[in-house]
Design a protein around this motif. Structure first.
Motif, PDB file in Angstrom:
ATOM      1  N   ALA A  55       0.914  -1.357  -0.004  1.00  0.00           N
ATOM      2  CA  ALA A  55       0.041  -0.165  -0.059  1.00  0.00           C
ATOM      3  C   ALA A  55       0.833   1.280   0.085  1.00  0.00           C
ATOM      4  O   ALA A  55       1.847   1.380   0.192  1.00  0.00           O
ATOM      5  N   THR A  56       0.422   2.306  -0.597  1.00  0.00           N
ATOM      6  CA  THR A  56       1.116   3.697  -0.495  1.00  0.00           C
ATOM      7  C   THR A  56       0.495   4.207   0.813  1.00  0.00           C
ATOM      8  O   THR A  56      -0.215   3.775   1.555  1.00  0.00           O
ATOM      9  N   HIS A  57       1.267   5.391   1.002  1.00  0.00           N
ATOM     10  CA  HIS A  57       1.114   6.344   2.230  1.00  0.00           C
ATOM     11  C   HIS A  57      -0.647   6.590   2.183  1.00  0.00           C
ATOM     12  O   HIS A  57      -1.358   6.454   3.396  1.00  0.00           O
ATOM     13  N   GLU A  58      -1.298   6.879   1.373  1.00  0.00           N
ATOM     14  CA  GLU A  58      -2.549   7.406   0.940  1.00  0.00           C
ATOM     15  C   GLU A  58      -3.592   6.231   1.186  1.00  0.00           C
ATOM     16  O   GLU A  58      -4.522   6.196   1.518  1.00  0.00           O
ATOM     17  N   THR A  59      -3.094   4.922   0.728  1.00  0.00           N
ATOM     18  CA  THR A  59      -4.085   3.950   0.570  1.00  0.00           C
ATOM     19  C   THR A  59      -3.968   2.698   1.606  1.00  0.00           C
ATOM     20  O   THR A  59      -4.753   1.733   1.960  1.00  0.00           O
ATOM     21  N   ALA A  60      -2.931   3.301   2.753  1.00  0.00           N
ATOM     22  CA  ALA A  60      -2.722   2.044   3.960  1.00  0.00           C
ATOM     23  C   ALA A  60      -3.639   1.810   4.710  1.00  0.00           C
ATOM     24  O   ALA A  60      -4.475   2.975   5.193  1.00  0.00           O
ATOM     25  N   ASN A  61      -4.037   0.731   4.981  1.00  0.00           N
ATOM     26  CA  ASN A  61      -4.997   0.468   6.078  1.00  0.00           C
ATOM     27  C   ASN A  61      -4.486  -0.038   7.402  1.00  0.00           C
ATOM     28  O   ASN A  61      -3.840  -1.349   7.032  1.00  0.00           O
ATOM     29  N   PRO A  62      -4.506   0.505   8.360  1.00  0.00           N
ATOM     30  CA  PRO A  62      -3.918   0.018   9.467  1.00  0.00           C
ATOM     31  C   PRO A  62      -4.336  -1.663   9.985  1.00  0.00           C
ATOM     32  O   PRO A  62      -3.585  -2.206  10.617  1.00  0.00           O
ATOM     33  N   SER A  63      -5.504  -1.806   9.346  1.00  0.00           N
ATOM     34  CA  SER A  63      -5.999  -3.387   9.821  1.00  0.00           C
ATOM     35  C   SER A  63      -5.178  -4.272   8.664  1.00  0.00           C
ATOM     36  O   SER A  63      -5.540  -5.655   8.745  1.00  0.00           O
ATOM     37  N   LEU A  64      -4.772  -3.987   7.593  1.00  0.00           N
ATOM     38  CA  LEU A  64      -4.272  -4.720   6.768  1.00  0.00           C
ATOM     39  C   LEU A  64      -2.815  -5.062   6.484  1.00  0.00           C
ATOM     40  O   LEU A  64      -2.335  -3.802   6.034  1.00  0.00           O
ATOM     41  N   ILE A  65      -2.087  -5.876   6.995  1.00  0.00           N
ATOM     42  CA  ILE A  65      -0.784  -5.847   6.929  1.00  0.00           C
ATOM     43  C   ILE A  65      -0.295  -7.406   6.549  1.00  0.00           C
ATOM     44  O   ILE A  65      -1.205  -8.421   6.661  1.00  0.00           O
ATOM     45  N   ASP A  66       0.725  -7.615   6.123  1.00  0.00           N
ATOM     46  CA  ASP A  66       1.403  -9.038   5.805  1.00  0.00           C
ATOM     47  C   ASP A  66       2.136  -9.531   7.068  1.00  0.00           C
ATOM     48  O   ASP A  66       2.202  -8.779   8.286  1.00  0.00           O
ATOM     49  N   ALA A  67       2.657 -10.674   6.934  1.00  0.00           N
ATOM     50  CA  ALA A  67       3.265 -11.263   8.171  1.00  0.00           C
ATOM     51  C   ALA A  67       4.531 -10.434   8.565  1.00  0.00           C
ATOM     52  O   ALA A  67       4.845 -10.627   9.540  1.00  0.00           O
ATOM     53  N   GLY A  68       5.204  -9.641   7.568  1.00  0.00           N
ATOM     54  CA  GLY A  68       6.282  -8.773   8.074  1.00  0.00           C
ATOM     55  C   GLY A  68       5.835  -7.497   8.799  1.00  0.00           C
ATOM     56  O   GLY A  68       6.580  -6.576   8.998  1.00  0.00           O
ATOM     57  N   GLY A  69       4.596  -6.893   9.072  1.00  0.00           N
ATOM     58  CA  GLY A  69       4.020  -6.020   9.391  1.00  0.00           C
ATOM     59  C   GLY A  69       4.027  -4.821   8.513  1.00  0.00           C
ATOM     60  O   GLY A  69       3.806  -3.622   8.508  1.00  0.00           O
ATOM     61  N   THR A  70       3.946  -5.139   7.060  1.00  0.00           N
ATOM     62  CA  THR A  70       4.017  -4.227   6.057  1.00  0.00           C
ATOM     63  C   THR A  70       2.402  -3.777   5.621  1.00  0.00           C
ATOM     64  O   THR A  70       1.760  -4.937   5.448  1.00  0.00           O
ATOM     65  N   TYR A  71       2.233  -2.617   5.354  1.00  0.00           N
ATOM     66  CA  TYR A  71       0.701  -2.346   4.910  1.00  0.00           C
ATOM     67  C   TYR A  71       0.548  -2.803   3.314  1.00  0.00           C
ATOM     68  O   TYR A  71       1.566  -2.561   2.743  1.00  0.00           O
ATOM     69  N   ILE A  72      -0.476  -3.526   3.251  1.00  0.00           N
ATOM     70  CA  ILE A  72      -0.663  -4.043   1.863  1.00  0.00           C
ATOM     71  C   ILE A  72      -2.186  -3.696   1.588  1.00  0.00           C
ATOM     72  O   ILE A  72      -2.782  -3.417   2.224  1.00  0.00           O
ATOM     73  N   THR A  73      -2.109  -4.018  -0.115  1.00  0.00           N
ATOM     74  CA  THR A  73      -3.537  -4.142  -0.573  1.00  0.00           C
ATOM     75  C   THR A  73      -4.051  -5.279  -0.697  1.00  0.00           C
ATOM     76  O   THR A  73      -3.446  -6.443  -0.181  1.00  0.00           O
ATOM     77  N   SER A  74      -5.323  -5.842  -0.985  1.00  0.00           N
ATOM     78  CA  SER A  74      -5.863  -6.922  -1.431  1.00  0.00           C
ATOM     79  C   SER A  74      -6.518  -6.853  -2.691  1.00  0.00           C
ATOM     80  O   SER A  74      -6.978  -5.763  -3.353  1.00  0.00           O
ATOM     81  N   ARG A  75      -6.641  -7.961  -3.490  1.00  0.00           N
ATOM     82  CA  ARG A  75      -7.029  -8.110  -4.610  1.00  0.00           C
ATOM     83  C   ARG A  75      -8.504  -8.721  -4.737  1.00  0.00           C
ATOM     84  O   ARG A  75      -9.100  -9.063  -3.680  1.00  0.00           O
ATOM     85  N   PRO A  76      -9.422  -8.317  -5.800  1.00  0.00           N
ATOM     86  CA  PRO A  76     -10.675  -8.983  -5.755  1.00  0.00           C
ATOM     87  C   PRO A  76     -10.620 -10.731  -5.463  1.00  0.00           C
ATOM     88  O   PRO A  76      -9.740 -11.125  -6.262  1.00  0.00           O
ATOM     89  N   GLY A  77     -11.541 -11.005  -4.686  1.00  0.00           N
ATOM     90  CA  GLY A  77     -11.691 -12.236  -4.216  1.00  0.00           C
ATOM     91  C   GLY A  77     -10.816 -12.531  -3.137  1.00  0.00           C
ATOM     92  O   GLY A  77     -10.961 -13.866  -2.533  1.00  0.00           O
ATOM     93  N   ALA A  78     -10.183 -11.812  -2.519  1.00  0.00           N
ATOM     94  CA  ALA A  78      -9.494 -12.084  -1.211  1.00  0.00           C
ATOM     95  C   ALA A  78     -10.326 -12.451  -0.187  1.00  0.00           C
ATOM     96  O   ALA A  78     -11.441 -12.108  -0.036  1.00  0.00           O
ATOM     97  N   ALA A  79      -9.774 -13.156   0.822  1.00  0.00           N
ATOM     98  CA  ALA A  79     -10.527 -13.776   2.157  1.00  0.00           C
ATOM     99  C   ALA A  79      -9.593 -13.435   3.385  1.00  0.00           C
ATOM    100  O   ALA A  79      -8.231 -13.501   3.239  1.00  0.00           O
TER     101      ALA A  79
END
Length: 214
Positions: A55-79
């Motif tokens: 994720a960019t600074h503008e799109t970062a969601n504090p509840s959405l991180i990967d296992a390394g603690g990086t802010y990420i996005t999700s793709r359509p169909g994500a669970a």
């Protein structure tokens, strides 16, 4: 840069329709090197299937991180699910590929990537189960450490994450496959000679009939 070389080559290993786990560190950067049309589900053991680019600074969601603690996005169909479900997927061998980093990897396919004695480590985490239960393990790392010592060894010296689990290794110098006969050199980086790669490698390399370049 050597890391870009590794990631660009590693992106070729990811195929449409796969479920792939990207380990902490260099492997998590791989998602930004995948073509946008690549139809792959990225798994993170903290409870996401269908991770997107960082994720960019503008799109970062504090509840959405990967296992390394990086802010990420999700793709359509994500669970999204809890860790128990996530590790059940791992333990039932539902992942097609895990991409992991390494402190050391040897010609038998043994992997050491979680502990350097005398240095702090938060623990082995999910690496042990990913290494043991995933169908294919792809290792991404530099060929040598900062002191110029080979990370590709005859025998690992550090505490192992798992035994005889590695399928393929991609470094900034070479692509190597773990086989029953030993470590098979498949490709070398542009600008290098086979002799330079062999000299930089502690492990015994089997030279294939055709060695490509990347």
């Amino acid at each position: 840069m050597s890391l870009d070389r590794i990631l660009t080559r590693a992106a070729q290993e990811i195929c449409d329709g796969q479920t792939v786990n990207l380990g902490i560190g260099l492997p998590t950067m791989l998602v930004n090197h995948l073509p946008p049309e690549r139809d792959v589900m990225i798994h993170s053991e903290n409870g996401i299937l269908g991770s997107g680019a960082k994720a960019t600074h503008e799109t970062a969601n504090p509840s959405l991180i990967d296992a390394g603690g990086t802010y990420i996005t999700s793709r359509p169909g994500a669970a999204f699910f809890d860790s128990a479900v996530s590790f059940a997927m791992i333990r039932r061998s539902k992942l097609d590929l895990s991409v992991m980093g390494a402190f050391e990897v040897d010609q038998e396919g043994n992997l050491a990537n979680w502990k350097i004695p005398g240095k702090f480590s938060p623990g082995i985490g999910g690496a042990m189960e990913l290494a043991q239960k995933t169908r294919n393990i792809l290792i991404l790392c530099t060929h040598q450490d900062k002191h110029g010592n080979s990370k590709i060894l005859k025998k690992c010296t550090l505490p192992l994450t798992a035994e005889k689990c590695v399928t393929r290794i991609i470094t900034d110098m070479a692509v190597m496959d773990v086989t029953r006969e030993g470590l098979l050199l498949k490709e070398i980086a542009d600008g290098l000679t086979i002799e330079q790669v062999v000299q930089a490698t502690d492990a015994d390399l089997i030279l294939g009939e055709e060695i490509g370049r990347f």
